[in-house]
Design an enzyme around this catalytic site. Structure first.
Site, PDB file in Angstrom:
ATOM      1  N   HIS A   1      12.686  -2.621   1.892  1.00 37.45           N
ATOM      2  CA  HIS A   1      12.113  -1.355   2.369  1.00 37.45           C
ATOM      3  C   HIS A   1      12.989  -0.217   1.874  1.00 37.45           C
ATOM      4  O   HIS A   1      14.219  -0.299   1.963  1.00 37.45           O
ATOM      5  CB  HIS A   1      12.016  -1.330   3.890  1.00 37.45           C
ATOM      6  CG  HIS A   1      11.149  -2.419   4.424  1.00 37.45           C
ATOM      7  ND1 HIS A   1       9.776  -2.348   4.358  1.00 37.45           N
ATOM      8  CD2 HIS A   1      11.452  -3.608   4.981  1.00 37.45           C
ATOM      9  CE1 HIS A   1       9.271  -3.462   4.866  1.00 37.45           C
ATOM     10  NE2 HIS A   1      10.268  -4.248   5.246  1.00 37.45           N
TER      11      HIS A   1
ATOM     12  N   ASN B   1       8.059  -5.581  -1.165  1.00 41.86           N
ATOM     13  CA  ASN B   1       7.993  -4.445  -0.256  1.00 41.86           C
ATOM     14  C   ASN B   1       6.554  -4.391   0.221  1.00 41.86           C
ATOM     15  O   ASN B   1       5.693  -3.816  -0.447  1.00 41.86           O
ATOM     16  CB  ASN B   1       8.388  -3.143  -0.958  1.00 41.86           C
ATOM     17  CG  ASN B   1       8.396  -1.966  -0.004  1.00 41.86           C
ATOM     18  OD1 ASN B   1       7.811  -2.022   1.070  1.00 41.86           O
ATOM     19  ND2 ASN B   1       9.046  -0.888  -0.403  1.00 41.86           N
TER      20      ASN B   1
ATOM     21  N   PRO C   1       0.796  -1.221   0.000  1.00 40.85           N
ATOM     22  CA  PRO C   1       0.000   0.000   0.000  1.00 40.85           C
ATOM     23  C   PRO C   1       0.833   1.277   0.000  1.00 40.85           C
ATOM     24  O   PRO C   1       1.886   1.352   0.623  1.00 40.85           O
ATOM     25  CB  PRO C   1      -0.840  -0.106   1.270  1.00 40.85           C
ATOM     26  CG  PRO C   1      -0.143  -1.096   2.127  1.00 40.85           C
ATOM     27  CD  PRO C   1       0.575  -2.024   1.200  1.00 40.85           C
ATOM     28  N   ASN C   2       0.319   2.241  -0.725  1.00 38.60           N
ATOM     29  CA  ASN C   2       0.853   3.606  -0.835  1.00 38.60           C
ATOM     30  C   ASN C   2       2.117   3.710  -1.678  1.00 38.60           C
ATOM     31  O   ASN C   2       2.583   4.817  -1.927  1.00 38.60           O
ATOM     32  CB  ASN C   2       1.069   4.244   0.542  1.00 38.60           C
ATOM     33  CG  ASN C   2      -0.229   4.370   1.303  1.00 38.60           C
ATOM     34  OD1 ASN C   2      -1.199   4.889   0.772  1.00 38.60           O
ATOM     35  ND2 ASN C   2      -0.270   3.869   2.519  1.00 38.60           N
TER      36      ASN C   2
ATOM     37  N   ALA D   1       3.204  -0.987   4.751  1.00 35.31           N
ATOM     38  CA  ALA D   1       2.594  -1.046   6.086  1.00 35.31           C
ATOM     39  C   ALA D   1       2.141  -2.454   6.466  1.00 35.31           C
ATOM     40  O   ALA D   1       2.069  -2.780   7.659  1.00 35.31           O
ATOM     41  CB  ALA D   1       1.419  -0.076   6.164  1.00 35.31           C
TER      42      ALA D   1
ATOM     43  N   ARG E   1      12.910   4.367  12.364  1.00 32.60           N
ATOM     44  CA  ARG E   1      11.596   5.011  12.363  1.00 32.60           C
ATOM     45  C   ARG E   1      10.811   4.653  13.617  1.00 32.60           C
ATOM     46  O   ARG E   1      11.357   4.173  14.592  1.00 32.60           O
ATOM     47  CB  ARG E   1      10.874   4.635  11.068  1.00 32.60           C
ATOM     48  CG  ARG E   1      11.665   5.165   9.849  1.00 32.60           C
ATOM     49  CD  ARG E   1      10.993   5.003   8.549  1.00 32.60           C
ATOM     50  NE  ARG E   1       9.721   5.718   8.538  1.00 32.60           N
ATOM     51  CZ  ARG E   1       8.798   5.525   7.612  1.00 32.60           C
ATOM     52  NH1 ARG E   1       8.988   4.648   6.637  1.00 32.60           N
ATOM     53  NH2 ARG E   1       7.669   6.201   7.643  1.00 32.60           N
TER      54      ARG E   1
ATOM     55  N   TYR F   1      11.271   9.118   1.175  1.00 32.57           N
ATOM     56  CA  TYR F   1      11.192   8.138   0.097  1.00 32.57           C
ATOM     57  C   TYR F   1      11.850   8.592  -1.207  1.00 32.57           C
ATOM     58  O   TYR F   1      11.955   7.801  -2.136  1.00 32.57           O
ATOM     59  CB  TYR F   1       9.727   7.772  -0.168  1.00 32.57           C
ATOM     60  CG  TYR F   1       9.077   7.102   1.009  1.00 32.57           C
ATOM     61  CD1 TYR F   1       9.316   5.754   1.280  1.00 32.57           C
ATOM     62  CD2 TYR F   1       8.256   7.814   1.883  1.00 32.57           C
ATOM     63  CE1 TYR F   1       8.740   5.135   2.377  1.00 32.57           C
ATOM     64  CE2 TYR F   1       7.665   7.192   2.974  1.00 32.57           C
ATOM     65  CZ  TYR F   1       7.913   5.863   3.213  1.00 32.57           C
ATOM     66  OH  TYR F   1       7.347   5.240   4.299  1.00 32.57           O
TER      67      TYR F   1
ATOM     68  N   GLU G   1      12.751  -9.447   1.384  1.00 32.06           N
ATOM     69  CA  GLU G   1      11.944  -8.324   1.876  1.00 32.06           C
ATOM     70  C   GLU G   1      12.719  -7.037   1.642  1.00 32.06           C
ATOM     71  O   GLU G   1      13.901  -6.957   1.962  1.00 32.06           O
ATOM     72  CB  GLU G   1      11.667  -8.528   3.366  1.00 32.06           C
ATOM     73  CG  GLU G   1      10.880  -7.424   4.024  1.00 32.06           C
ATOM     74  CD  GLU G   1      10.685  -7.651   5.520  1.00 32.06           C
ATOM     75  OE1 GLU G   1      10.280  -6.698   6.196  1.00 32.06           O
ATOM     76  OE2 GLU G   1      10.964  -8.775   6.018  1.00 32.06           O
TER      77      GLU G   1
ATOM     78  N   ARG H   1       4.711  11.076  -2.011  1.00 30.12           N
ATOM     79  CA  ARG H   1       4.598  10.808  -0.581  1.00 30.12           C
ATOM     80  C   ARG H   1       5.931  11.050   0.120  1.00 30.12           C
ATOM     81  O   ARG H   1       6.921  10.398  -0.184  1.00 30.12           O
ATOM     82  CB  ARG H   1       4.178   9.349  -0.370  1.00 30.12           C
ATOM     83  CG  ARG H   1       4.087   8.964   1.083  1.00 30.12           C
ATOM     84  CD  ARG H   1       3.848   7.472   1.239  1.00 30.12           C
ATOM     85  NE  ARG H   1       3.857   7.141   2.648  1.00 30.12           N
ATOM     86  CZ  ARG H   1       4.065   5.939   3.134  1.00 30.12           C
ATOM     87  NH1 ARG H   1       4.272   4.935   2.287  1.00 30.12           N
ATOM     88  NH2 ARG H   1       4.069   5.714   4.408  1.00 30.12           N
TER      89      ARG H   1
END
Length: 150
Positions: free
Chosen positions: A102, A76, A11-12, A79, A109, A24, A100, A19
């Protein structure tokens, strides 16, 4: 016939470039797709690249990777990393190597981002390299599946 890898985005990530560019960067998801395609091609790999804001759709893509006998998955989960047992279960049942990824270093974070369900199914985790982490993840997956750079 070339081996196929799946590159999946949660998502996103369709909002990359808009964003929080301070976190990012300014690259778009289309830029990420080009980078991944170019990297996969260097290793003689075919690539399926997908993004969804819907958890169940990501599960379907993961199951498809198994059914279509993909060589591995770069994901990725965004969330969903921190919340989705369904994605963990789907990745586990594929029995495929999973990397995985990111864009940011999730460990710098918010504390809730420090936990990953997905990591339990992943051979490796790439975080904090910006979008270049995708190229590194594909390179790592290529090594795991025995694909040589052309």
């Amino acid at each position: 016939m070339a081996q196929t890898i799946y590159v999946l985005n949660g998502p996103n990530l369709n909002m990359l470039g808009l964003r929080e560019p301070e976190k990012y960067g300014s690259a778009t998801l289309a830029d990420v797709e080009r980078l991944c395609g170019d990297t996969a091609k260097r290793f003689g790999l075919d690539m399926v690249f997908r993004q969804s804001n819907i958890e169940g759709e990501l599960v379907t893509f993961i199951q498809e990777a198994r059914l279509k006998k993909a060589a591995g998955i770069v994901i990725n989960p965004a969330a969903y990393t921190h919340t989705s047992v369904a994605i963990l279960d789907a990745l586990t049942l594929t029995e495929l190597p999973v990397i995985e990824i990111h864009i940011t270093n999730v460990h710098q974070r918010e504390p809730f981002r420090h936990h990953s369900y997905v990591s339990k199914a992943a051979k490796a985790v790439m975080a904090g390299f910006g979008i270049q982490g995708y190229a590194l993840a594909i390179q790592g997956l290529a090594g795991i599946i025995g694909a040589k750079e052309k």
